[in-house]
Design an enzyme around this catalytic site. Structure first.
Site, PDB file in Angstrom:
ATOM      1  CE  LYS A  16      35.227 -36.229  -1.551  1.00  0.00           C
ATOM      2  NZ  LYS A  16      35.251 -37.383  -1.400  1.00  0.00           N
ATOM      3  N   GLY A  40      30.626 -38.721  -7.248  1.00  0.00           N
ATOM      4  CA  GLY A  40      29.248 -39.045  -6.750  1.00  0.00           C
ATOM      5  C   GLY A  40      29.044 -38.708  -5.191  1.00  0.00           C
ATOM      6  CG  HIS A  41      29.859 -35.576  -3.436  1.00  0.00           C
ATOM      7  ND1 HIS A  41      30.364 -34.423  -3.476  1.00  0.00           N
ATOM      8  CD2 HIS A  41      31.068 -36.186  -3.457  1.00  0.00           C
ATOM      9  CE1 HIS A  41      31.794 -34.177  -3.434  1.00  0.00           C
ATOM     10  NE2 HIS A  41      32.112 -35.392  -3.591  1.00  0.00           N
ATOM     11  CD  GLN A 224      37.413 -37.713  -8.520  1.00  0.00           C
ATOM     12  OE1 GLN A 224      37.780 -36.670  -8.423  1.00  0.00           O
ATOM     13  NE2 GLN A 224      36.332 -37.893  -9.054  1.00  0.00           N
TER      14      GLN A 224
END
Length: 456
Positions: A16, A40-41, A224
């Protein structure tokens, strides 16, 4: 104006961050609506990698407004560390970042209780990151939580902290046999946090509403994925918040009428972190290949992700909940070189309890809808459709015509099976390794303009 939601369609880790980063070029605002620093992106810009946990991915673009909404739970220490880390790397973080005063705060006792509670489960553990997310949401629902705005009132904060520590320390001492947490130490620590974060704290409901009224394009960003949603995921192996599109309205205080589109992010295969049922999981060489080639290790924890084939049953469940207007397919290049690729189109389940409505006890049945019982899902066997793989590399492809014919067939099969268009295809980690078939922000803007000219 166009406002769209970007949602993970699987168990998270779909990529994402990169998609939001790309779409931010067409947006004025990026707003995060749920989760905590357990997310965590990862965004790859040229040879620089950025891993964001709380701050929206839009922070990497100058001139964009970034909002952390009331649905997010915030560890102030982790947030300050993230701000300082970005500044050290030359990223501006100042008046472009706004934090909801209604967002709940993760306290030190949340972290300790999270770890103790998970450890006490033994073999029935959920797989939490141990970062205090769940306990913070528990306090929120118990109406005993501490919010970011509370940090600005030193006397009121101390009173709430004292009351909460009395309960937390009792649990730590009498249930878990652990040491007590110091009121004075926590109070001083969080007052330091408050001084640092005070300029960022605001009423983001008012701010977001005004930005919408002014016609700004807004990207609503979740953490998520749908299958980890507290209501619609594989409960109890889920996160503690509303990770699906519905979380936008409660997590930011915006009207459903302000949402013009919902983009689902789908990995070309399936992964999940932590415990819980996973029908298409591969515990063989192919699963290990997907993990190694795809770099399937958690951006937050470093944990190895479980890997398996694409699961259309779970994706149909996500589509029903979120109402995806388009999909972004990520990590397509990881499948390069496979002779055959399997896709789960249904589940086979043998009912041992008589609780399944589609068959009699002891008889096998085919399920095309995602089961609501976790034990039923755990007992399901995937029914596969086998497709031809491709030998050519798709890495870095930027046009649909550059993809091998068999790759396009795989993409078409997914889109036709789900009856949702695929708007974007990621063919690598870097920002420009993308095939943009249709910009979701532009399309949503056109749809809004059409409906405003042609009201029902």
């Amino acid at each position: 104006m166009a406002n769209i939601v970007v949602v993970g369609a699987q168990w998270g880790d779909e990529g994402k961050g990169k998609i939001v980063d790309l779409l931010t070029q067409s947006a004025h605002v990026v707003a995060r609506y749920q989760g905590g620093h357990n997310a965590g992106h990862t965004v790859q810009i040229k040879n620089r990698q950025f891993i964001l946990h709380l701050i929206p991915s839009g922070i990497l673009h100058r001139g964009k407004t970034c909002i952390i909404g009331n649905g997010v739970v915030i560890d102030p220490g982790a947030l300050i560390e993230e701000i300082q880390g970005l500044r050290k790397r030359g990223i501006f973080v100042g008046k472009n970042l706004h934090i909801s005063g209604r967002a709940h705060v993760i306290m030190p006792y949340h972290n300790v209780l999270d770890g103790m509670h998970e450890q006490s489960k033994g073999t029935k553990k959920i797989g939490t990151t141990g970062r205090g997310i769940g306990p913070a949401y528990v306090d929120k629902m118990c109406r005993s939580g501490i919010r970011m705005a509370d940090l600005l009132d030193s006397r009121g904060f101390r009173e709430k902290l004292k009351a909460n520590l009395a309960d937390a320390n009792y649990l730590l001492e009498h249930k878990y046999g652990a040491g007590k947490i110091s009121l004075t130490r926590v109070y001083r620590q969080y007052m330091n946090y408050a001084e640092y974060l005070a300029p960022f704290i605001t009423d983001t409901v008012v701010l977001t509403g005004r930005l919408i009224e002014r016609g700004k394009n807004i990207l609503f960003e979740g953490a998520q994925g749908t299958l980890l949603d507290i209501d619609h995921g594989t409960y109890p192996y889920v996160t503690s918040s509303s990770a699906s599109a519905g979380g936008v309205c409660t997590g930011l205080g915006v009207s459903p009428r302000s949402i013009d589109g919902v983009l689902g992010i789908v990995k070309a295969y399936t992964t999940r972190v932590g415990e819980g049922p996973f029908p298409t999981e591969l515990q063989d060489e192919t699963g290990e290949m997907l993990r190694l080639t795809g770099g399937e290790y958690g951006a937050t924890t470093g944990r190895a992700r479980r890997c398996g084939w694409l699961d259309l049953v779970s994706l149909r469940h996500s589509i029903r909940i979120n109402g995806f207007t388009g999909l972004a397919l990520t990590k397509l290049d990881v499948l390069d070189g496979l002779d055959k690729i399997k896709v789960c189109v249904a589940y086979e389940y043998t009912d041992q309890t008589g609780s399944c409505s589609c068959s009699r006890k002891g008889k096998a049945c085919t399920l095309k809808d995602f089961p609501q019982q976790c034990d039923v899902l755990a007992a399901c066997r995937p029914v596969y459709r086998e497709l031809d793989g491709w030998a050519e590399s798709t890495k870095g492809a930027r046009k649909l015509k550059d993809l091998p014919k068999k790759t396009r067939s795989y993409i078409d099969f997914i889109s036709e099976s789900l009856n949702v268009s695929i708007d974007m295809i990621s063919t690598g980690q870097k920002r420009d390794e993308i095939i943009m078939i249709s910009n979701p922000m532009v399309r949503a803007s056109r749809n809004r303009s059409f409906h405003s000219r042609n009201p029902a």
